[in-house]
Design a protein around this motif. Structure first.
Motif, short mmCIF file in Angstrom:
data_model
loop_
_atom_site.label_atom_id
_atom_site.label_comp_id
_atom_site.label_asym_id
_atom_site.label_seq_id
_atom_site.Cartn_x
_atom_site.Cartn_y
_atom_site.Cartn_z
N SER A 1 -3.33 -21.36 -56.17
CA SER A 1 -3.05 -19.98 -55.76
C SER A 1 -4.08 -19.46 -54.77
CB SER A 1 -3.02 -19.08 -57.00
OG SER A 1 -2.77 -17.74 -56.62
N GLY A 2 -3.59 -18.90 -53.66
CA GLY A 2 -4.46 -18.31 -52.66
C GLY A 2 -5.17 -19.30 -51.76
N LYS A 3 -4.84 -20.59 -51.86
CA LYS A 3 -5.53 -21.64 -51.10
C LYS A 3 -4.67 -22.14 -49.94
CE LYS A 3 -8.87 -21.71 -54.19
NZ LYS A 3 -10.22 -21.17 -53.89
N ARG A 4 -5.35 -22.76 -48.99
CA ARG A 4 -4.67 -23.47 -47.91
C ARG A 4 -4.64 -24.95 -48.30
NH1 ARG A 4 -4.25 -21.13 -42.92
NH2 ARG A 4 -4.98 -22.95 -41.74
N VAL A 5 -3.44 -25.48 -48.55
CA VAL A 5 -3.28 -26.79 -49.19
C VAL A 5 -2.54 -27.75 -48.27
CG1 VAL A 5 -2.40 -28.02 -51.20
CG2 VAL A 5 -3.24 -25.65 -51.44
N GLY A 6 -3.13 -28.90 -48.02
CA GLY A 6 -2.46 -29.96 -47.28
C GLY A 6 -1.86 -30.98 -48.23
N ILE A 7 -0.61 -31.34 -48.01
CA ILE A 7 0.10 -32.32 -48.84
C ILE A 7 0.54 -33.48 -47.95
CG2 ILE A 7 2.22 -32.76 -50.16
CD1 ILE A 7 2.04 -29.97 -51.28
N ILE A 8 0.22 -34.69 -48.38
CA ILE A 8 0.68 -35.88 -47.65
C ILE A 8 2.05 -36.28 -48.17
CG2 ILE A 8 0.16 -38.23 -46.91
CD1 ILE A 8 -2.06 -36.37 -46.09
N ILE A 9 3.08 -36.15 -47.32
CA ILE A 9 4.39 -36.71 -47.64
C ILE A 9 4.34 -38.17 -47.19
CG2 ILE A 9 6.86 -36.66 -47.14
CD1 ILE A 9 6.75 -33.71 -47.01
N SER A 10 4.22 -39.06 -48.15
CA SER A 10 3.81 -40.43 -47.85
C SER A 10 4.88 -41.29 -47.20
CB SER A 10 3.31 -41.12 -49.12
OG SER A 10 4.27 -41.03 -50.15
N GLY A 11 6.15 -41.01 -47.44
CA GLY A 11 7.20 -41.84 -46.85
C GLY A 11 8.58 -41.26 -47.06
N GLY A 12 9.54 -41.83 -46.36
CA GLY A 12 10.91 -41.33 -46.45
C GLY A 12 11.96 -42.41 -46.54
N ASN A 13 11.58 -43.56 -47.12
CA ASN A 13 12.52 -44.67 -47.23
C ASN A 13 13.32 -44.56 -48.52
OD1 ASN A 13 11.82 -46.07 -44.77
ND2 ASN A 13 9.86 -46.52 -45.74
N VAL A 14 14.52 -44.03 -48.38
CA VAL A 14 15.36 -43.73 -49.53
C VAL A 14 16.70 -44.44 -49.41
CG1 VAL A 14 16.45 -41.88 -50.86
CG2 VAL A 14 14.31 -41.44 -49.67
N ASP A 15 17.15 -45.02 -50.51
CA ASP A 15 18.50 -45.60 -50.56
C ASP A 15 19.48 -44.44 -50.75
OD1 ASP A 15 20.85 -46.91 -51.01
OD2 ASP A 15 20.04 -48.32 -52.47
N LEU A 16 20.17 -44.07 -49.69
CA LEU A 16 21.03 -42.89 -49.73
C LEU A 16 22.23 -43.06 -50.65
CD1 LEU A 16 20.99 -41.82 -45.96
CD2 LEU A 16 19.59 -40.97 -47.84
N SER A 17 22.53 -44.28 -51.05
CA SER A 17 23.64 -44.51 -51.97
C SER A 17 23.21 -44.36 -53.42
CB SER A 17 24.23 -45.92 -51.76
OG SER A 17 23.28 -46.91 -52.12
#
Length: 324
Positions: free
Chosen positions: A304-320
């Motif tokens: 709360s009240g902080k500036r937060v960086g988040i690493i979205i590590s990847g996007g390899n998803v089986d869409l099925s």
């Protein structure tokens, strides 16, 4: 076994070391975007900044570490190819890096690896050797491959060059977003979290770093508490397939020194966070990536009240096979 583990490199010891790594790999990676959104800021009473490594080469941050390693090897070391074991993203990263330096990649992959990741390895020219989904069979198959071919073993996370490469994502994030208070990264083998924490310590020691992992495979949290490597039972399972591994001695050491805490989240919380990223940021993120956001949503008081960086590590998803 010919391996990076036989060498005696050092972890980055300064911001300059990270800048040199970034310069080395820069021609072969993308400077991924940083996204934010009012929904997340209002929901968490904070400012969230998402470093989107899902847009990286091979769809994950792992390209950074693999390139940093292979670009340091000599032609003699590369002549018989490189080898590793991986459930997906490091496998694709090594196949990509091998293509860049002009050698072959031999990848031991569990039989339950995500189809989108195995297809990515094959598309990049990597050769897959299948194994049972357990550490023992992974390592025995890898040892056999290296012995038969003379390929150079490149560890997926527990090596100085790998950790240094992964930390460049945090360097780029801190360059773009000033005055961050906190960084959060998902935790499997610990390469990304170690690199993130080291980078933060070199650039701004005031930044607090948290790791996030599935409650179902909470070996990192237990290792953090005990000070030694803890493992998970063979039957343990998480939807976050990229985090189905345990820490190494090197990554654990970095985490104990530079990380504040490992936060754990349930499978339901991971799925909800993943769906929220898709809906609110309009991007594709794999379950492992959603673990960091899930930890923030679960522990709003910490952020709360902080500036937060988040690493979205990847996007390899089986869409099925989406979980929502």
């Amino acid at each position: 076994m010919s391996s990076l583990l036989q060498k005696a490199p050092q972890l980055p010891k300064s911001e300059r070391d990270f800048r040199e790594i970034l310069q080395r790999i820069h021609p072969y990676i993308l400077k991924t975007p940083v996204l934010s959104g009012s929904y997340f800021d209002e929901e968490c009473d904070t400012q969230l900044f998402f470093k989107c490594e899902n847009f990286q080469k091979i769809g994950a941050f792992k390209a950074r570490g693999a390139l940093n390693a292979l670009l340091r090897l000599t032609p003699e070391q590369l002549k018989n190819g490189v080898a590793t074991h991986s459930s997906g993203n490091h496998a694709q990263a090594l196949a990509y890096a091998a293509k860049v330096v002009g050698t072959k990649a031999l990848i031991v992959m569990p039989s339950n690896s995500a189809k989108v990741k195995t297809q990515g390895v094959q598309r990049l020219g990597g050769e897959i050797i299948w194994c049972e989904p357990n550490t023992q069979d992974r390592e025995s198959k890898l040892n056999a491959v290296v012995k038969q071919t003379g390929a150079y073993f490149v560890p997926p996370y527990n090596h100085e060059w790998i950790i240094g490469g992964q930390g460049t994502a945090a360097i780029e994030l801190m360059d773009e977003v000033q005055d961050l208070d906190i960084l959060v990264a998902p935790t499997g083998g610990g390469g990304l979290l170690s690199g993130t924490a080291l980078a933060a310590a070199m650039v701004n020691p005031q930044i607090v770093v948290y790791g996030a992992e599935p409650e179902a495979l909470n070996d990192a949290a237990r290792s953090f508490e005990s000070g030694k490597i803890e493992t998970n039972p063979p039957e343990a399972f998480t939807i976050a397939d990229g985090l189905r591994t345990s820490l190494g001695e090197l990554t654990l050491g970095c985490i104990l020194k530079h990380v504040k805490q490992i936060l754990t989240v349930t499978e339901g919380e991971i799925i909800l966070a993943m769906q929220t990223i898709w809906e609110r940021l309009k991007i594709t993120a794999e379950p492992s990536s959603a673990v960091a956001l899930a930890a923030v949503l679960k522990n709003k008081g910490l952020f709360s009240g902080k500036r937060v960086g988040i690493i979205i590590s990847g996007g390899n998803v089986d869409l099925s096979d989406l979980p929502f």
